[in-house]
Design a protein around this motif. Structure first.
Motif, PDB file in Angstrom:
ATOM      1  N   LEU A  31      -2.553  -1.739   8.413  1.00 26.26           N
ATOM      2  CA  LEU A  31      -1.412  -1.588   7.450  1.00 26.26           C
ATOM      3  C   LEU A  31      -1.649  -2.478   6.125  1.00 26.26           C
ATOM      4  O   LEU A  31      -1.452  -1.976   5.191  1.00 26.26           O
ATOM      5  N   TYR A  32      -2.326  -3.492   6.309  1.00 21.83           N
ATOM      6  CA  TYR A  32      -2.820  -4.408   5.207  1.00 21.83           C
ATOM      7  C   TYR A  32      -3.593  -3.435   4.204  1.00 21.83           C
ATOM      8  O   TYR A  32      -3.545  -3.177   2.833  1.00 21.83           O
ATOM      9  N   ARG A  33      -4.623  -2.845   4.904  1.00 13.47           N
ATOM     10  CA  ARG A  33      -5.640  -1.789   4.007  1.00 13.47           C
ATOM     11  C   ARG A  33      -4.686  -0.718   3.366  1.00 13.47           C
ATOM     12  O   ARG A  33      -5.087  -0.325   2.411  1.00 13.47           O
ATOM     13  N   VAL A  34      -3.747  -0.317   4.073  1.00 16.66           N
ATOM     14  CA  VAL A  34      -3.042   1.077   3.441  1.00 16.66           C
ATOM     15  C   VAL A  34      -2.317   0.416   2.344  1.00 16.66           C
ATOM     16  O   VAL A  34      -2.171   0.742   1.467  1.00 16.66           O
ATOM     17  N   ALA A  35      -1.580  -0.911   2.445  1.00 24.82           N
ATOM     18  CA  ALA A  35      -0.871  -1.309   1.414  1.00 24.82           C
ATOM     19  C   ALA A  35      -1.615  -1.558   0.337  1.00 24.82           C
ATOM     20  O   ALA A  35      -1.469  -1.588  -0.973  1.00 24.82           O
ATOM     21  N   LYS A 200      20.371   4.588 -22.224  1.00 24.63           N
ATOM     22  CA  LYS A 200      19.725   5.063 -21.041  1.00 24.63           C
ATOM     23  C   LYS A 200      18.132   5.066 -20.974  1.00 24.63           C
ATOM     24  O   LYS A 200      17.526   5.415 -22.034  1.00 24.63           O
ATOM     25  N   LEU A 201      17.604   4.434 -19.905  1.00 24.77           N
ATOM     26  CA  LEU A 201      16.158   4.044 -19.990  1.00 24.77           C
ATOM     27  C   LEU A 201      15.664   5.207 -18.827  1.00 24.77           C
ATOM     28  O   LEU A 201      16.023   5.185 -17.516  1.00 24.77           O
ATOM     29  N   PRO A 202      14.750   6.159 -19.300  1.00 26.59           N
ATOM     30  CA  PRO A 202      14.479   7.216 -18.188  1.00 26.59           C
ATOM     31  C   PRO A 202      13.438   6.577 -17.466  1.00 26.59           C
ATOM     32  O   PRO A 202      12.902   5.526 -17.357  1.00 26.59           O
ATOM     33  N   ALA A 203      13.704   7.348 -15.977  1.00 27.11           N
ATOM     34  CA  ALA A 203      12.708   6.736 -14.917  1.00 27.11           C
ATOM     35  C   ALA A 203      11.027   7.130 -15.448  1.00 27.11           C
ATOM     36  O   ALA A 203      10.897   8.076 -15.741  1.00 27.11           O
ATOM     37  N   ARG A 204      10.211   5.732 -15.355  1.00 34.30           N
ATOM     38  CA  ARG A 204       8.822   5.996 -15.214  1.00 34.30           C
ATOM     39  C   ARG A 204       8.081   5.444 -14.074  1.00 34.30           C
ATOM     40  O   ARG A 204       7.824   4.362 -13.796  1.00 34.30           O
ATOM     41  N   GLU A 205       8.311   6.573 -13.042  1.00 32.17           N
ATOM     42  CA  GLU A 205       8.026   6.209 -11.658  1.00 32.17           C
ATOM     43  C   GLU A 205       6.332   5.911 -11.568  1.00 32.17           C
ATOM     44  O   GLU A 205       5.516   6.630 -11.915  1.00 32.17           O
ATOM     45  N   PHE A 206       5.981   4.745 -11.117  1.00 26.12           N
ATOM     46  CA  PHE A 206       4.623   4.366 -10.856  1.00 26.12           C
ATOM     47  C   PHE A 206       4.289   3.790  -9.342  1.00 26.12           C
ATOM     48  O   PHE A 206       2.957   3.854  -9.068  1.00 26.12           O
ATOM     49  N   LEU A 207       5.180   3.180  -8.709  1.00 23.10           N
ATOM     50  CA  LEU A 207       5.085   2.732  -7.277  1.00 23.10           C
ATOM     51  C   LEU A 207       4.568   3.927  -6.275  1.00 23.10           C
ATOM     52  O   LEU A 207       5.434   5.000  -6.147  1.00 23.10           O
ATOM     53  N   GLY A 208       3.716   3.800  -5.749  1.00 21.97           N
ATOM     54  CA  GLY A 208       3.319   4.652  -4.516  1.00 21.97           C
ATOM     55  C   GLY A 208       2.244   5.643  -5.055  1.00 21.97           C
ATOM     56  O   GLY A 208       1.429   5.307  -5.986  1.00 21.97           O
ATOM     57  N   ALA A 209       1.945   6.459  -4.276  1.00 21.68           N
ATOM     58  CA  ALA A 209       0.802   7.466  -4.431  1.00 21.68           C
ATOM     59  C   ALA A 209       1.089   8.755  -4.094  1.00 21.68           C
ATOM     60  O   ALA A 209       2.353   9.074  -3.086  1.00 21.68           O
ATOM     61  N   SER A 210       0.407  10.105  -4.464  1.00 25.58           N
ATOM     62  CA  SER A 210       0.680  11.388  -4.167  1.00 25.58           C
ATOM     63  C   SER A 210       0.490  11.382  -2.603  1.00 25.58           C
ATOM     64  O   SER A 210      -0.117  10.403  -1.889  1.00 25.58           O
ATOM     65  N   GLU A 211       1.041  12.693  -1.781  1.00 29.93           N
ATOM     66  CA  GLU A 211       0.802  12.730  -0.448  1.00 29.93           C
ATOM     67  C   GLU A 211      -0.602  12.780  -0.176  1.00 29.93           C
ATOM     68  O   GLU A 211      -1.243  12.139   0.895  1.00 29.93           O
ATOM     69  N   ALA A 212      -1.338  13.351  -0.929  1.00 31.24           N
ATOM     70  CA  ALA A 212      -2.781  13.619  -0.760  1.00 31.24           C
ATOM     71  C   ALA A 212      -3.603  12.300  -0.680  1.00 31.24           C
ATOM     72  O   ALA A 212      -4.537  11.819   0.187  1.00 31.24           O
ATOM     73  N   ARG A 213      -3.272  11.258  -1.510  1.00 34.36           N
ATOM     74  CA  ARG A 213      -4.075  10.169  -1.940  1.00 34.36           C
ATOM     75  C   ARG A 213      -3.441   9.182  -0.484  1.00 34.36           C
ATOM     76  O   ARG A 213      -4.050   8.212  -0.254  1.00 34.36           O
ATOM     77  N   PHE A 214      -2.244   9.622  -0.272  1.00 33.39           N
ATOM     78  CA  PHE A 214      -1.470   8.610   0.662  1.00 33.39           C
ATOM     79  C   PHE A 214      -2.057   8.807   1.901  1.00 33.39           C
ATOM     80  O   PHE A 214      -2.593   7.668   2.650  1.00 33.39           O
ATOM     81  N   LYS A 216      -5.224   9.949   2.419  1.00 36.07           N
ATOM     82  CA  LYS A 216      -6.453   9.432   2.147  1.00 36.07           C
ATOM     83  C   LYS A 216      -6.733   7.930   2.484  1.00 36.07           C
ATOM     84  O   LYS A 216      -7.787   7.365   2.993  1.00 36.07           O
ATOM     85  N   ALA A 217      -5.462   7.141   2.095  1.00 40.14           N
ATOM     86  CA  ALA A 217      -5.654   5.625   2.408  1.00 40.14           C
ATOM     87  C   ALA A 217      -5.727   5.492   3.675  1.00 40.14           C
ATOM     88  O   ALA A 217      -5.980   4.409   4.131  1.00 40.14           O
ATOM     89  N   TRP A 218      -4.787   6.156   4.506  1.00 40.79           N
ATOM     90  CA  TRP A 218      -4.613   6.040   6.074  1.00 40.79           C
ATOM     91  C   TRP A 218      -6.013   6.394   6.853  1.00 40.79           C
ATOM     92  O   TRP A 218      -6.454   5.934   7.624  1.00 40.79           O
ATOM     93  N   ALA A 221      -8.016   3.613   6.299  1.00 42.04           N
ATOM     94  CA  ALA A 221      -7.956   2.516   6.877  1.00 42.04           C
ATOM     95  C   ALA A 221      -8.403   2.754   8.408  1.00 42.04           C
ATOM     96  O   ALA A 221      -8.629   1.505   8.922  1.00 42.04           O
ATOM     97  N   PHE A 222      -8.274   3.613   8.838  1.00 44.35           N
ATOM     98  CA  PHE A 222      -8.442   4.094  10.356  1.00 44.35           C
ATOM     99  C   PHE A 222      -9.991   3.870  10.401  1.00 44.35           C
ATOM    100  O   PHE A 222     -10.321   3.344  11.374  1.00 44.35           O
ATOM    101  N   GLN A 223     -10.796   4.180   9.456  1.00 42.94           N
ATOM    102  CA  GLN A 223     -12.215   4.061   9.503  1.00 42.94           C
ATOM    103  C   GLN A 223     -12.455   2.677   9.212  1.00 42.94           C
ATOM    104  O   GLN A 223     -13.477   2.184  10.040  1.00 42.94           O
ATOM    105  N   GLY A 224     -11.782   1.836   8.596  1.00 45.82           N
ATOM    106  CA  GLY A 224     -12.104   0.674   8.265  1.00 45.82           C
ATOM    107  C   GLY A 224     -12.154  -0.248   9.280  1.00 45.82           C
ATOM    108  O   GLY A 224     -12.463  -1.383   9.630  1.00 45.82           O
ATOM    109  N   ILE A 225     -10.899  -0.127  10.372  1.00 45.73           N
ATOM    110  CA  ILE A 225     -10.656  -0.799  11.418  1.00 45.73           C
ATOM    111  C   ILE A 225     -11.687  -0.700  12.656  1.00 45.73           C
ATOM    112  O   ILE A 225     -11.595  -1.498  13.275  1.00 45.73           O
ATOM    113  N   ASN A 226     -12.603  -0.033  12.258  1.00 43.63           N
ATOM    114  CA  ASN A 226     -13.641   0.128  13.419  1.00 43.63           C
ATOM    115  C   ASN A 226     -14.818  -0.824  13.185  1.00 43.63           C
ATOM    116  O   ASN A 226     -15.621  -1.180  13.872  1.00 43.63           O
ATOM    117  N   TYR A 227     -14.511  -1.379  12.127  1.00 44.28           N
ATOM    118  CA  TYR A 227     -15.537  -2.824  11.967  1.00 44.28           C
ATOM    119  C   TYR A 227     -14.635  -3.863  11.030  1.00 44.28           C
ATOM    120  O   TYR A 227     -13.917  -3.315  10.350  1.00 44.28           O
TER     121      TYR A 227
END
Length: 240
Positions: A31-35, A200-214, A216-218, A221-227
């Motif tokens: 979970l830390y690696r993903v975060a 009115k302040l428009p939303a300028r979203e920056f937190l998170g990642a696209s589904e593809a990158r999300f 990829k992060a997992w 992370a799964f590869q990383g926990i093998n060592y």
């Protein structure tokens, strides 16, 4: 201040974790690696001035400079993370005299704020005790006059003159400016202003990642926990 990032595939992945029944420390490291990956993606979004989906942010109302540049230095993986959750949060620290998490939420989600004339006047007066150049130009255009003796002690008593913009900026007080515009509105020369309005302040979203990158992060992370998956104390400390 915690700002949660929701991803549609997160629940499926958490179910996968339950099925895998990973050891506590290994799950914690995973979970830390993903975060940490989401943290980097969020910082990259600020640098590129784009949303996690890759769309450009709403432009500034004035100017072309980059926005929220200093905020990326406050994005951290919280030390409150454990084997069941990992939190991308904001370190303690001021960003334009506000907590980084407060600024992040306002800009990430967008914000509406009602401002009345009195509060706006207080803000303007706190920044400038006298007459601004813009106000001076307006007053000059309407033929605003002062006693000539204020500009020239030798001028005839009772004589009035239209002062220069420079003189008004340097010599008019905030009360005189307020009274001058009040008189212009009362005479009908200047249209009446609103008592309150909405910013009115428009939303300028920056937190998170696209589904593809999300995903990829997992995968990484799964590869990383093998060592090297044993979590050390320094890994979970909040970065300053």
């Amino acid at each position: 201040m915690e700002v949660k990032v929701e991803q549609s595939s997160a629940k499926k992945l958490m179910k996968a974790l339950d099925l895998l029944a990973l050891p506590r420390q290994k799950r914690k490291r995973l979970l830390y690696r993903v975060a940490a990956s989401i943290r980097q993606e969020s910082k990259r979004n600020i640098t590129q001035q784009k949303t996690p989906a890759g769309r450009p942010w709403a432009p500034r109302k004035r100017g072309k400079g980059k926005m929220l540049r200093g905020l990326k230095h406050l994005v951290v993986v919280s030390n409150e993370s454990d084997e069941n959750r990992a939190i991308v949060a904001f370190a303690r620290g001021n960003y334009h005299r506000s907590h980084g998490g407060v600024v992040a939420r306002v800009h990430n989600d967008g914000h509406k704020r009602k401002v009345d004339k009195r509060s706006r006047l207080h803000i303007r007066r706190s920044k400038s005790a006298g007459c601004s150049r813009k106000e001076a130009k307006m007053l000059k255009a309407f033929g605003f006059k002062v006693h000539a003796s204020r500009m020239n002690p030798k001028a005839a008593k009772g004589k009035m003159r239209v002062p220069t913009v420079k003189w008004m900026v340097q010599n008019l007080s905030a009360k005189e400016v307020q009274y001058a515009f009040h008189a212009l509105r009362k005479s009908g020369q200047l249209g009446t202003s609103k008592n309150s309005w909405e910013i009115k302040l428009p939303a300028r979203e920056f937190l998170g990642a696209s589904e593809a990158r999300f995903r990829k992060a997992w995968e990484r992370a799964f590869q990383g926990i093998n060592y090297g998956w044993k979590v050390k104390a320094q890994h979970m400390k909040r970065r300053k």
